[in-house]
Design an enzyme around this catalytic site. Structure first.
Site, PDB file in Angstrom:
ATOM      1  N   LYS A  11      58.802  -5.735  16.160  1.00  0.00           N
ATOM      2  CA  LYS A  11      59.187  -7.114  16.482  1.00  0.00           C
ATOM      3  C   LYS A  11      57.943  -7.865  16.943  1.00  0.00           C
ATOM      4  O   LYS A  11      57.277  -7.465  17.887  1.00  0.00           O
ATOM      5  CB  LYS A  11      60.244  -7.106  17.580  1.00  0.00           C
ATOM      6  CG  LYS A  11      60.654  -8.486  18.028  1.00  0.00           C
ATOM      7  CD  LYS A  11      61.822  -8.451  18.993  1.00  0.00           C
ATOM      8  CE  LYS A  11      62.126  -9.836  19.513  1.00  0.00           C
ATOM      9  NZ  LYS A  11      63.229  -9.827  20.469  1.00  0.00           N
ATOM     10  N   LYS A  24      61.021  -7.825  12.174  1.00  0.00           N
ATOM     11  CA  LYS A  24      61.482  -9.152  12.607  1.00  0.00           C
ATOM     12  C   LYS A  24      60.306  -9.981  13.064  1.00  0.00           C
ATOM     13  O   LYS A  24      59.524  -9.466  13.855  1.00  0.00           O
ATOM     14  CB  LYS A  24      62.469  -8.956  13.752  1.00  0.00           C
ATOM     15  CG  LYS A  24      62.932 -10.228  14.394  1.00  0.00           C
ATOM     16  CD  LYS A  24      63.710  -9.940  15.634  1.00  0.00           C
ATOM     17  CE  LYS A  24      64.041 -11.278  16.269  1.00  0.00           C
ATOM     18  NZ  LYS A  24      64.582 -11.158  17.571  1.00  0.00           N
TER      19      LYS A  24
END
Ligand code: PBG
Ligand code: ZN
Length: 321
Positions: free
Chosen positions: A192, A245
């Site tokens: 992330k 992400k």
């Protein structure tokens, strides 16, 4: 003899026969923001078409999700009261826990995934507990595990830690196993990035950090070797699925993680990616349906198995046309 690629694109039938990547609704996961209280359906101004729902109002959107045949939802709980350590994250009657129980009772066939983080519940908005102005990694782990346990006890199929603390997958797995919840899975937000694409989400979830930024725990968007290490470490700690992400600016990362791991790979088509498409489409600058299907198909082509996307309901409807 000339090579003529256009022979392979000559007609709709031939193009249909030769399409390599097929997007289907089976791969889509719809995020849902849950408000405390009752009778709430709040439009999120930075994300046109997306709402925050109280549990009693959920049937309206769950009907759309199930009739579009979307298999899974990702639950984001919002807090009633915030404190220094985010203790509402493990409250049995927190908005996320109540939503999970409600969905599992009314729509048992839906796969329910819970976002697991402290930031919507901490007064300072960081994803862990503070020591001075730093987020303390190891003091945060037991709290995340406690929150995971309460989401699992509510009935979540998968918990999805999004905090980016080191060692959290292992800590969560151990606590779940010690409580006979070995069938609850972990979808780790394993890679992330510290991204500006989360801007609209932080309004939606009221989870913006009150000071500083998340760069000491979320990853530098400039680094791909580190990105692959992050995911492989979470695999080794016991994650059932990995995640990259955001998605669209990180397709090379999706492709690299896909090559290095055999676990199912999820990508998160995040709030800023959604809002950019909606803003341009509202002005008539882009054709929304074509852009969304092109983006989602491209994420599949890059190597994602599953796609978390706010476009899920629209995309599922377009795919069924
Ligand atoms: C919380 C969390 C965030 C998102 C998912 N979980 C925000 C953040 O890390 O600041 C972003 C989702 C989106 O932008 O759609 N840790
Ligand atoms: Zn967080």
């Amino acid at each position: 003899m000339n090579t003529r690629m256009r022979r392979l694109r000559k007609s709709p039938t031939i193009r249909r026969m030769l399409q390599e990547t097929i997007l289907t609704t089976d791969y889509l996961i719809m995020p849902l923001f849950i408000l405390p209280g009752e009778n709430q359906k709040d439009e999120i101004s930075s994300m046109p078409g997306q709402y925050r729902w109280s549990v009693d109002r959920l049937p309206e959107i769950l009907e759309q999700i199930t009739s579009a045949n979307i298999p899974a939802v990702l639950i984001f709980g919002l807090a009633e009261n915030k404190d220094e350590c985010g203790s509402e994250a493990w409250s049995k009657n927190g908005s996320a826990q109540r939503a999970v129980r409600f969905i599992k009772e009314k729509y048992p066939q839906l796969c329910v995934i819970t976002d697991l983080c402290l930031c919507p519940y901490t007064s300072h908005g960081h994803c862990g507990v503070l020591a001075g102005i730093e987020v303390d990694n190891d003091k945060t782990l037991p709290l995340l595990a406690k929150a995971a346990l309460s989401q699992a006890q509510a009935g979540a199929d998968f918990v999805a830690p999004s905090d980016m603390m080191d060692g959290r997958v292992k800590a969560i797995r151990e606590l779940l196993d010690n409580n006979n919840l070995e069938t609850t899975g972990i979808i780790s937000y394993s890679t992330k990035f510290a991204s500006a694409y989360y801007g609209p989400f932080r309004e939606a979830a009221a989870s913006a950090p009150g000071f500083g930024d998340r760069k000491s725990y979320q990853q530098n968007p400039a680094n791909i070797r580190e990105a692959v290490r992050e995911s492989l470490i979470d695999e080794a700690e016991g994650a059932d699925m990995l995640m990259v992400k955001p998605a669209l600016a990180f397709m090379d990362v999706i492709s690299s993680v896909r090559q290095e791991s055999r676990l199912p790979l999820v990508c998160y088509n995040v709030s800023g990616e959604y809002s950019m498409v909606k803003a341009a489409a509202e002005r008539g600058w882009l054709d929304e349906k074509s852009i969304v299907l092109e983006n989602l198909t491209s994420l599949k082509r890059a190597g994602a198995d599953l796609i978390i996307t706010y476009h899920a309901i629209d995309a599922a409807r377009w795919l069924a046309e």
